[in-house]
Scaffold this active site. Structure first.
Site, PDB file in Angstrom:
ATOM      1  N   LYS A  22       0.922  -1.166   0.080  1.00  0.00           N
ATOM      2  CA  LYS A  22       0.090   0.116  -0.075  1.00  0.00           C
ATOM      3  C   LYS A  22       0.973   1.441   0.043  1.00  0.00           C
ATOM      4  CE  LYS A  22      -1.688   1.748   4.044  1.00  0.00           C
ATOM      5  NZ  LYS A  22      -1.272   2.915   4.284  1.00  0.00           N
ATOM      6  N   ASN A  23       1.945   1.235   0.972  1.00  0.00           N
ATOM      7  CA  ASN A  23       2.659   2.585   1.058  1.00  0.00           C
ATOM      8  C   ASN A  23       3.771   2.724  -0.145  1.00  0.00           C
ATOM      9  OD1 ASN A  23       1.194   3.026   3.557  1.00  0.00           O
ATOM     10  ND2 ASN A  23       3.200   2.491   4.641  1.00  0.00           N
ATOM     11  N   CYS A 122      -5.114  12.559  13.454  1.00  0.00           N
ATOM     12  CA  CYS A 122      -5.539  11.545  13.291  1.00  0.00           C
ATOM     13  C   CYS A 122      -5.585  10.473  14.457  1.00  0.00           C
ATOM     14  CB  CYS A 122      -5.037  10.637  12.047  1.00  0.00           C
ATOM     15  SG  CYS A 122      -3.277  10.076  12.364  1.00  0.00           S
ATOM     16  N   ARG A 127       0.466  14.168  13.515  1.00  0.00           N
ATOM     17  CA  ARG A 127       0.930  14.030  12.333  1.00  0.00           C
ATOM     18  C   ARG A 127       0.890  15.092  11.515  1.00  0.00           C
ATOM     19  NH1 ARG A 127      -1.055   8.115  10.268  1.00  0.00           N
ATOM     20  NH2 ARG A 127       1.200   8.153   9.114  1.00  0.00           N
ATOM     21  N   ASP A 310       5.028   0.500  12.288  1.00  0.00           N
ATOM     22  CA  ASP A 310       3.839  -0.265  11.427  1.00  0.00           C
ATOM     23  C   ASP A 310       3.585  -1.758  11.912  1.00  0.00           C
ATOM     24  OD1 ASP A 310       2.977   1.963  10.530  1.00  0.00           O
ATOM     25  OD2 ASP A 310       3.476   1.616   8.471  1.00  0.00           O
ATOM     26  N   ARG A 402      -8.678  -0.843   4.781  1.00  0.00           N
ATOM     27  CA  ARG A 402      -7.542   0.057   4.476  1.00  0.00           C
ATOM     28  C   ARG A 402      -6.223  -0.411   4.065  1.00  0.00           C
ATOM     29  NH1 ARG A 402      -6.228   4.644   7.956  1.00  0.00           N
ATOM     30  NH2 ARG A 402      -4.876   5.028   6.033  1.00  0.00           N
TER      31      ARG A 402
HETATM   32  C1  UD1 Z   1       4.402   6.712   6.495  1.00  0.00           C
HETATM   33  C2  UD1 Z   1       3.706   5.692   6.167  1.00  0.00           C
HETATM   34  C3  UD1 Z   1       2.827   4.977   7.784  1.00  0.00           C
HETATM   35  C4  UD1 Z   1       4.131   4.859   8.859  1.00  0.00           C
HETATM   36  C5  UD1 Z   1       4.935   6.165   8.882  1.00  0.00           C
HETATM   37  C6  UD1 Z   1       6.107   5.952   9.638  1.00  0.00           C
HETATM   38  C7  UD1 Z   1       2.725   6.036   4.143  1.00  0.00           C
HETATM   39  C8  UD1 Z   1       1.517   6.391   3.311  1.00  0.00           C
HETATM   40  N1  UD1 Z   1       2.511   5.897   5.323  1.00  0.00           N
HETATM   41  O1  UD1 Z   1       3.506   7.711   7.317  1.00  0.00           O
HETATM   42  O2  UD1 Z   1       2.288   3.779   7.252  1.00  0.00           O
HETATM   43  O3  UD1 Z   1       3.684   4.432  10.029  1.00  0.00           O
HETATM   44  O4  UD1 Z   1       5.424   6.422   7.414  1.00  0.00           O
HETATM   45  O5  UD1 Z   1       7.067   4.757   9.177  1.00  0.00           O
HETATM   46  O6  UD1 Z   1       3.980   5.720   3.620  1.00  0.00           O
HETATM   47  N2  UD1 Z   1       6.373  14.502  10.953  1.00  0.00           N
HETATM   48  C9  UD1 Z   1       6.386  16.040  10.982  1.00  0.00           C
HETATM   49  N3  UD1 Z   1       5.987  16.854  10.259  1.00  0.00           N
HETATM   50  C10 UD1 Z   1       5.759  16.338   8.927  1.00  0.00           C
HETATM   51  C11 UD1 Z   1       5.746  15.099   8.585  1.00  0.00           C
HETATM   52  C12 UD1 Z   1       6.119  14.031   9.629  1.00  0.00           C
HETATM   53  O7  UD1 Z   1       6.579  16.227  12.392  1.00  0.00           O
HETATM   54  O8  UD1 Z   1       5.569  17.132   7.891  1.00  0.00           O
HETATM   55  C13 UD1 Z   1       6.727  13.765  11.831  1.00  0.00           C
HETATM   56  C14 UD1 Z   1       5.694  12.748  12.325  1.00  0.00           C
HETATM   57  O9  UD1 Z   1       4.451  13.344  13.052  1.00  0.00           O
HETATM   58  C15 UD1 Z   1       6.013  11.458  12.746  1.00  0.00           C
HETATM   59  C16 UD1 Z   1       7.479  11.304  11.875  1.00  0.00           C
HETATM   60  O10 UD1 Z   1       7.753  12.722  11.534  1.00  0.00           O
HETATM   61  O11 UD1 Z   1       6.287  11.650  14.062  1.00  0.00           O
HETATM   62  C17 UD1 Z   1       7.642  10.446  10.748  1.00  0.00           C
HETATM   63  O12 UD1 Z   1       6.407  10.370  10.156  1.00  0.00           O
HETATM   64  P1  UD1 Z   1       6.250  10.042   8.454  1.00  0.00           P
HETATM   65  O13 UD1 Z   1       7.326   9.595   8.016  1.00  0.00           O
HETATM   66  O14 UD1 Z   1       6.110  11.397   7.913  1.00  0.00           O
HETATM   67  O15 UD1 Z   1       4.947   9.256   8.375  1.00  0.00           O
HETATM   68  P2  UD1 Z   1       4.141   9.469   7.167  1.00  0.00           P
HETATM   69  O16 UD1 Z   1       4.945   9.733   5.849  1.00  0.00           O
HETATM   70  O17 UD1 Z   1       2.727  10.153   7.298  1.00  0.00           O
END
Ligand code: UD1
Length: 427
Positions: A22-23, A122, A127, A310, A402
């Site tokens: 999915k990711n 969420c 996030r 995850d 999902r």
């Molecule tokens: C992706 C995955 C999700 C997985 C996560 C961490 C997808 C679609 N989803 O989510 O399944 O659990 O990586 O491996 O690929 N953060 C900020 N600011 C930002 C972005 C992130 O502070 O703008 C923080 C987040 O709150 C979190 C950390 O960075 O603490 C990592 O998050 P991130 O890698 O961005 O997660 P996703 O990409 O949303």
């Protein structure tokens, strides 16, 4: 309202085919926005998030052929991205799937404008998307926040040096896509190293992008004027693979997993061997067996190549029925222990202390009605149902749909007593 009913205590034996990730599929679909023409995406998993993303793309003017099932190969979809007629991702879609933010970079880079609803909080934490926004601003985008939406404009983005405070998966993906069409060179530092990020980079390279450093924490992208459509295969889902390895740990017995990618799971396999699971890999196949009660071990979630957040909930279930005491520390998301009260309802002994959960293994779990709270927590409850004595009923399984393709069918095919039922809710 659908529920899963699981009669626990039966060991597994059989073969499970791992679906496309999915990711990896979501960013690959987003990347089709970068070039006008016909894309073919193969090995797509059949999931609610994928359907949501295809609707999001349709809303922008991207047409898609009906998905066709390829025997033993997952789904195939052909997308036509010649005309983009809209620039907006509405709240209704972004609210159900945060990954909708992935359209921001490519849409802005290709058309010069994008308007996307802010995702809001969420279940598993705040996030935010500030890294995505700051990065695009560094590349010259003009951003305005209005009525819960972010509006981005740029006639052409320019390359920049961008440093991530913490590695962000979708943040790295969004900026890598945007940078592919920017003027000049972009360097992403402290970038995410997840296999899904590298797979997206390879797809972009096949489209004509000039990218170096994939799989490392420094990614360099030399922007090009135009990209071309491609035909692309989605990599196997390492989180689904890890979940089924752990299903064998929960239920006992043995499983063979096909179309897996063992090299994406080194940290997980090492940890599972440490607690007593037998695991062997050969090419694209994994074989797993649990012969005796598992032993406890501590784990801390980390960005790749560390232990993935995850798989934290599923691992916690294994610790709940193992011998000894373990400490599970979650460093990625601040509210990712919602499965704890549900596991405790089944007789587990888990206490949360800040970002750690202290798990005292019990000999046996006993079935009870439980409720799924998020995607990975629901997988943990399915595994708990396999382990618990009696009939466990899991409600709110739309979370599971999902991200797990036909989980109950795959497990039933390997001997689990699991059924999806339609239940009337009392409220
Ligand atoms: C992706 C995955 C999700 C997985 C996560 C961490 C997808 C679609 N989803 O989510 O399944 O659990 O990586 O491996 O690929 N953060 C900020 N600011 C930002 C972005 C992130 O502070 O703008 C923080 C987040 O709150 C979190 C950390 O960075 O603490 C990592 O998050 P991130 O890698 O961005 O997660 P996703 O990409 O949303």
């Amino acid at each position: 309202m659908e529920q899963l009913v699981i009669e626990g205590g039966h060991s597994l034996k059989g073969v499970i085919r791992i679906s496309g990730a999915k990711n990896a599929a979501l960013p690959a679909l987003a990347a089709t926005l970068l070039a006008g023409g016909e894309f073919e995406i193969r090995n797509l998993p059949e999931l609610r998030d994928i359907r949501t993303f295809l609707s999001l793309l349709e809303g922008l003017g991207v047409t898609n052929s009906p998905e066709a099932q390829e025997p033993g190969k997952g789904r195939r979809v052909v997308l036509n991205t010649i005309s983009i007629s809209n620039h907006e991702a509405a709240y209704d879609l972004v609210r159900t799937m945060r990954a909708s933010v992935l359209i921001l970079g490519p849409l802005l880079a290709r058309t010069g404008a994008a308007r996307i609803s802010l995702p809001g909080g969420c279940a598993i934490g705040a996030r935010p998307i500030d890294f995505h926004l700051k990065g695009l601003e560094h590349m010259g985008a003009r951003l305005t926040l209005k009525a819960g939406y972010v509006e981005a404009k740029a006639s052409r983005l320019t390359g920049a040096e961008i440093y991530f405070d913490v590695p962000s998966v979708t943040g790295t993906e969004n900026l890598m896509m945007a940078a592919s069409l920017a003027r000049g060179k972009t360097t992403l530092k402290n970038a995410a190293r997840e296999p899904e990020v590298a797979a997206l980079g390879q797809m972009l390279q096949a489209m004509g992008a000039r990218i170096q450093g994939l799989g490392s924490s420094v990614i360099e992208i030399e922007g090009v004027k135009e990209l071309k459509p491609v035909s692309w295969d989605i990599i196997p889902d390492r989180i689904e693979t890890g979940t089924y390895l752990m299903a064998a740990g929960a239920a006992g017995g043995e499983l063979r997993l096909q179309n897996a990618c063992p090299e994406y799971l080194e940290a997980v396999i090492a940890k599972l061997r440490e607690i007593g699971l037998e695991i062997e890999s050969k090419g694209q196949e994994l074989w797993v067996r649990r012969k005796r009660r598992l032993k406890s071990a501590d784990v801390t979630t980390l960005p790749y190549p560390g232990f993935p957040t995850d798989l934290q909930a599923q691992f916690m279930l294994l610790m709940a029925i193992s011998e000894g005491l373990s400490v599970i520390t979650e460093t990625i998301f601040e509210n990712r222990f919602m499965h704890v009260p549900e596991l405790n309802r089944l007789g587990a002994d888990i206490r949360v202390d800040g970002r750690s959960a202290i798990v005292r293994g019990v000999k046996e779990l006993t079935a009870a009605p439980v409720m799924a709270t998020d995607l990975r927590a629901s997988a943990c409850l399915v595994l708990a149902g396999l382990a618990a004595k009696g009939k466990t009923t899991i409600s709110r399984i739309y979370h599971l749909d999902r991200g797990y393709e036909h989980m109950e069918k795959k497990l039933a095919g390997a001997g689990a007593r699991i059924q999806r039922i339609r239940a009337e809710m009392p409220y």
